[in-house]
Structures are given as structure tokens and as C-alpha cells.
Write a protein that holds these residues in place. Structure first.
Motif, short mmCIF file in Angstrom:
data_model
loop_
_atom_site.label_atom_id
_atom_site.label_comp_id
_atom_site.label_asym_id
_atom_site.label_seq_id
_atom_site.Cartn_x
_atom_site.Cartn_y
_atom_site.Cartn_z
N GLY A 1 0.81 -1.34 0.02
CA GLY A 1 0.28 0.07 -0.09
C GLY A 1 0.78 1.28 -0.05
O GLY A 1 0.58 2.29 -0.75
N PHE A 2 2.10 1.13 0.92
CA PHE A 2 2.71 2.51 0.74
C PHE A 2 3.83 2.39 -0.59
O PHE A 2 3.95 3.64 -1.05
CB PHE A 2 3.79 2.14 2.05
CG PHE A 2 3.20 2.49 3.27
CD1 PHE A 2 2.74 3.79 3.59
CD2 PHE A 2 2.83 1.39 4.15
CE1 PHE A 2 2.23 4.16 4.96
CE2 PHE A 2 2.29 1.59 5.38
CZ PHE A 2 1.76 2.86 5.92
N THR A 3 4.06 1.34 -0.91
CA THR A 3 4.90 1.28 -2.19
C THR A 3 4.12 1.90 -3.49
O THR A 3 4.69 2.35 -4.23
CB THR A 3 5.53 -0.02 -2.44
OG1 THR A 3 4.66 -0.95 -2.63
CG2 THR A 3 6.46 -0.59 -1.39
N ARG A 4 2.93 1.28 -3.36
CA ARG A 4 2.01 2.04 -4.45
C ARG A 4 1.93 3.36 -4.45
O ARG A 4 1.63 4.15 -5.21
CB ARG A 4 0.91 1.27 -4.47
CG ARG A 4 0.92 -0.33 -5.13
CD ARG A 4 -0.42 -0.95 -5.18
NE ARG A 4 -1.40 0.09 -6.29
CZ ARG A 4 -2.70 -0.36 -6.35
NH1 ARG A 4 -3.44 -1.24 -5.60
NH2 ARG A 4 -3.31 0.27 -7.33
N GLU A 5 1.67 4.01 -3.31
CA GLU A 5 1.39 5.37 -3.08
C GLU A 5 2.64 6.04 -3.59
O GLU A 5 2.40 6.99 -3.98
CB GLU A 5 1.01 5.75 -1.55
CG GLU A 5 -0.53 5.33 -1.28
CD GLU A 5 -1.53 6.16 -2.01
OE1 GLU A 5 -1.13 7.11 -2.11
OE2 GLU A 5 -2.70 5.76 -2.27
N ALA A 6 3.78 5.50 -3.30
CA ALA A 6 5.16 6.02 -3.43
C ALA A 6 5.34 6.04 -5.13
O ALA A 6 6.55 6.61 -5.67
CB ALA A 6 6.10 5.54 -2.78
N GLY A 7 4.57 5.16 -5.84
CA GLY A 7 4.73 5.07 -7.27
C GLY A 7 5.63 3.93 -7.63
O GLY A 7 6.20 3.95 -8.74
N LEU A 8 6.24 3.09 -6.60
CA LEU A 8 7.16 2.02 -7.08
C LEU A 8 6.36 0.93 -7.66
O LEU A 8 5.37 0.52 -7.41
CB LEU A 8 7.50 1.23 -5.63
CG LEU A 8 8.83 2.23 -5.09
CD1 LEU A 8 9.10 1.37 -3.73
CD2 LEU A 8 9.99 2.27 -5.77
N PRO A 9 7.02 0.50 -8.85
CA PRO A 9 6.58 -0.62 -9.52
C PRO A 9 6.72 -1.93 -9.03
O PRO A 9 7.51 -1.99 -8.10
CB PRO A 9 7.40 -0.53 -11.11
CG PRO A 9 8.64 -0.02 -10.52
CD PRO A 9 8.11 0.86 -9.58
N PRO A 10 5.93 -3.00 -9.49
CA PRO A 10 6.05 -4.25 -8.65
C PRO A 10 7.45 -4.92 -8.83
O PRO A 10 7.70 -5.55 -7.70
CB PRO A 10 5.23 -5.15 -9.51
CG PRO A 10 4.29 -4.17 -10.28
CD PRO A 10 5.18 -3.04 -10.64
N GLY B 1 -14.94 3.11 -5.46
CA GLY B 1 -14.41 4.38 -5.63
C GLY B 1 -12.97 4.62 -4.89
O GLY B 1 -12.88 5.84 -4.53
N GLY B 2 -12.45 3.49 -4.26
CA GLY B 2 -11.35 3.93 -3.27
C GLY B 2 -10.14 4.17 -4.09
O GLY B 2 -9.83 4.04 -5.20
N GLY B 3 -9.17 4.65 -3.29
CA GLY B 3 -7.65 4.87 -4.05
C GLY B 3 -6.75 3.92 -3.74
O GLY B 3 -7.21 2.66 -3.28
N ALA B 4 -5.74 3.99 -4.07
CA ALA B 4 -4.64 2.60 -4.06
C ALA B 4 -4.33 2.35 -2.86
O ALA B 4 -4.51 1.17 -2.66
CB ALA B 4 -3.39 3.18 -4.87
N ALA B 5 -4.14 3.13 -1.72
CA ALA B 5 -4.05 2.81 -0.48
C ALA B 5 -5.33 2.04 0.08
O ALA B 5 -5.26 0.97 0.52
CB ALA B 5 -3.67 3.97 0.40
#
Length: 386
Positions: free
Chosen positions: A151-160, A230-234
Motif C-alpha cells: 500500500g505504501f510502495t504503490r502510493e510512492a509510485g514504485l512498480p512491482p 471508488g477507493g484509492g490505491a492505499a
């Protein structure tokens, strides 16, 4: 016996459960990103996940042979293979190649699943204590922690890719701690009993129902929260994390319950509870209500799979225990890969809400299966006493 003592007794396979949990938790939280990376529809994405099922079927036949070949190093070899296999899918952008890479993941994950569950069953027989729930709880803890991290890495824009590599490095560091001597039990002199096909099929079906339901939330809960509600990435990553946290709590509680109640009773009540959670998640108007549904589902479904695996270990002769566990585990763990496919097709046709209602129906099928297992066990007791 306390949960801490159970984990101390089974610390080596428990470590393997942690390794499996971190990878699948990472994958579940990255599903929206990976799906977009492939440019796949719900139906196509669900279908390409069948690659994992193909790998798992191969593991069904390979696991006993690999276990005999590697012996005490079986879990070590499987962890290394799993860490390497997960490096590939994160880089793939073509659905067919992604399916092939997931077949390797399924093979490695299946090998480790079979071996670590067999080791727990051996320890249960050796110490005459239930240990399965505590070990599966460690999977859930690791799964939830990995999903929260993502959840944190996605919010930071890190790819898989770099995140999977980081979890792979952690897994490699765990290899020295999972070496475990194997207990081989010979058949009793003059044993002429039939192969325990029905216990394997019945218990395997119970585990299949549990893991198909679990896999559905793992693979599609983030999409349900983000796309339907309609939720966000986190917020999306919190869906699988909620499942993992409640499943961990349920399995730790199940460790205590297993010492007081019969497994069949627990399976019946847990099926009803988890089905109600699936209905709540399906009809949820907001992400918060969906989290509650996922949590209730996780509490109920958390004990069904471990109970099924523990039951088959008690229903078969000791010299067939490892093989029976492997067959049951593979039937059950195929649910992790068959469910996303079925979910994708249902979602494409009817939407995610209807698909989660289908999960509730699936969970209710564990009730008649548990009744059949109870009759099977009663028959064995009657034969033993005659």
C-alpha cells in the motif's frame, strides 16, 4: 497448548508459511497495477492466472519425489525456487507470457505448500498436538504485512519488480532457518488396507472451498474497493490486508479452539460465518463496509482450510500421511488459482458484486462436505472398535 509453544514446536515450517504469505500478499495488493500493465480485461486476467493452476498440478506429482530427493533440504530448495520464480511476472506485459511465468510461480509455490504442510502434519503426529492453525496463521500475518507494505510502495509510485525483488531477498535470508529432518514411517507389517481416496477427496474439497474463497478476496478485493466503490490505491490495498489480519486472528484463535471442539463442528460454523461476510462485502455501499465484510469472511474461512488438512492427517494410515497431505494440499491450493479465473469470468458477465455473492454460495458447500467427513471418520472408528 499455547500459541507460542505451538509456533516454537513448528518454527521451521512456520518460517516457510511466512515466505509464501509475503509473496502472495504482495501480489494481491499489486493486482490492479499488474492487470493494467497487461492491458487485460477481467476475463482475460482471470484466464491467464490459470498458468498458476498448471504449475500447481505439476507440483502434485513432483512434490513427493522432490521431497524424497532433497529430504531435510526440501523446504530450502522450494523457497529458493519460489523467490526466483516471483522475479519474472512483474516484468511481463504480454498475457500469454505472463501465464507461462505464473506457471513457474505455481510450481514453486505448490512444492513449498505441499512440503511445509506435510512437515506440520508430521510434527502433529510426533507431539500429539494440533499445530496446523498456528502455522497457517503465520501465512496470514505475513500476507497482511506484505499487503500493507505494498500500500505504501504503490502510493510512492514504485512498480512491482523492485518490491518483489526485495521480498525475494528476505526469503533467501530465511533459507538457513527451515532445514528440517524428515520422519519416514514404514507401513505396518501385513498392511492390506485400501488407498484412502475418499478421505483425500472429501478433505481436499473442503480445503478447496476455503482456499478458493480466500483467493477470490486476495485477487479481487483491491479491484472491488477501487473500481466498484471508488477507493484509492492505499484503500484498495487495505482490502487484502484486512483479510490477512482477520485470518491471522481467526487462525490463532482456531489453534485454541482445535483443542476443545471437533474439527467438523468448527468447519460448519466457520462456513456459515464466512458466507455472511462475503454477502456483506458484495452488497457494501462504501469501502468501510466492504472491509467489514472481508474481515468477517476472513475470520470464518481462516480455520476451514487448516482443519481440512488436519483431518486428512488423522484419517489416513501413518505411512501414507505425507502423500495424503500432498494430494489434499494440491486439491485445496488449486483454489488459489482456479478462483481468480472463475471470478474474472463472473465479473466480466455480471459484475464484481454478483461474483462475491457467488463466493458466499461456494462457502456454504463446505457444510455437506464436513458432514460426509464426519461419517467417514465415524465409520473408521466403528471398524477399529469391532
Amino acid at each position: 497448548m499455547s500459541i507460542v509453544n505451538a509456533l516454537i514446536l513448528s518454527r521451521r515450517p512456520a518460517t516457510a508459511f511466512v515466505v509464501v504469505g509475503i509473496f502472495w500478499g504482495c501480489f494481491a495488493a499489486y493486482v490492479p497495477v499488474i492487470k493494467a500493465q497487461l492491458g487485460a480485461s477481467d476475463a482475460v486476467f482471470g484466464t491467464v492466472l490459470l498458468g498458476s493452476a498448471m504449475g500447481l498440478v505439476s507440483a502434485m506429482w513432483l512434490a513427493p519425489r522432490v521431497d524424497r530427493w532433497l529430504g531435510s533440504r526440501s523446504m530450502q530448495g522450494a523457497i529458493a525456487a519460489l523467490a526466483l520464480a516471483w522475479l519474472i511476472p512483474a516484468h511481463i506485459t504480454h498475457p500469454l507470457i505472463f501465464a507461462m511465468s505464473m506457471a513457474l510461480v505455481g510450481l514453486a509455490s505448490g512444492l513449498l505448500d505441499v512440503v511445509m504442510n506435510a512437515r506440520v502434519s508430521e510434527l502433529e503426529a510426533r507431539h500429539s498436538r494440533p499445530l496446523m492453525n498456528a502455522n497457517h496463521a503465520m501465512f496470514s500475518v505475513a500476507y497482511a504485512c506484505a499487503a500493507l507494505i505494498v500500500g505504501f510502495t504503490r502510493e510512492a509510485g514504485l512498480p512491482p519488480a523492485p518490491v518483489f525483488a526485495g521480498f525475494g531477498l528476505f526469503a533467501i535470508c530465511m533459507i538457513p532457518f527451515v532445514r528440517m529432518d524428515v520422519t519416514y514411517v514404514a507401513a505396518e507389517h501385513g498392511y492390506q488396507g485400501r488407498y484412502p481416496l475418499w478421505p483425500i477427496l472429501l478433505c481436499g474439497s473442503i480445503v478447496l472451498v476455503a482456499f478458493m474463497s480466500e483467493a477470490t478476496v486476495e485477487a479481487w478485493s483491491a479491484l472491488h474497493v477501487e473500481r466498484t466503490l471508488g477507493g484509492g490505491a492505499a484503500e484498495g490495498a487495505l482490502g487484502p490486508a484486512m483479510l490477512g489480519l482477520t485470518m491471522a486472528f481467526g487462525r490463532f484463535a482456531g489453534q485454541a479452539v482445535a483443542e476443545k471442539l471437533r474439527e467438523v463442528q468448527v468447519v460448519v460454523w466457520a462456513s456459515l460465518l464466512s458466507a455472511s461476510g462475503a454477502v456483506l462485502a458484495a452488497l457494501a455501499p462504501t469501502p468501510l463496509v466492504a472491509y467489514a465484510g472481508f474481515g468477517i469472511l476472513g475470520l470464518g474461512v481462516s480455520v476451514i482450510g487448516p482443519m481440512g488438512l488436519a483431518l486428512v492427517g488423522k484419517l489416513v494410515p501413518p505411512h501414507l500421511r505425507t502423500e495424503a497431505i500432498s494430494r489434499t494440499a494440491v486439491i485445496g491450493f488449486s483454489g488459489f488459482f482456479l478462483a481468480p479465473t472463475a471470478m474474472g469470468l463472473m465479473s466480466e458477465a455480471f459484475g464484481l458484486r454478483a461474483a462475491f455473492l457467488g463466493v458466499a454460495v461456494l462457502l456454504l458447500t463446505a457444510v455437506p462436505l464436513a458432514v460426509l467427513v464426519s461419517r467417514q471418520r465415524a465409520g473408521q472408528v466403528a471398524v477399529a472398535q469391532s
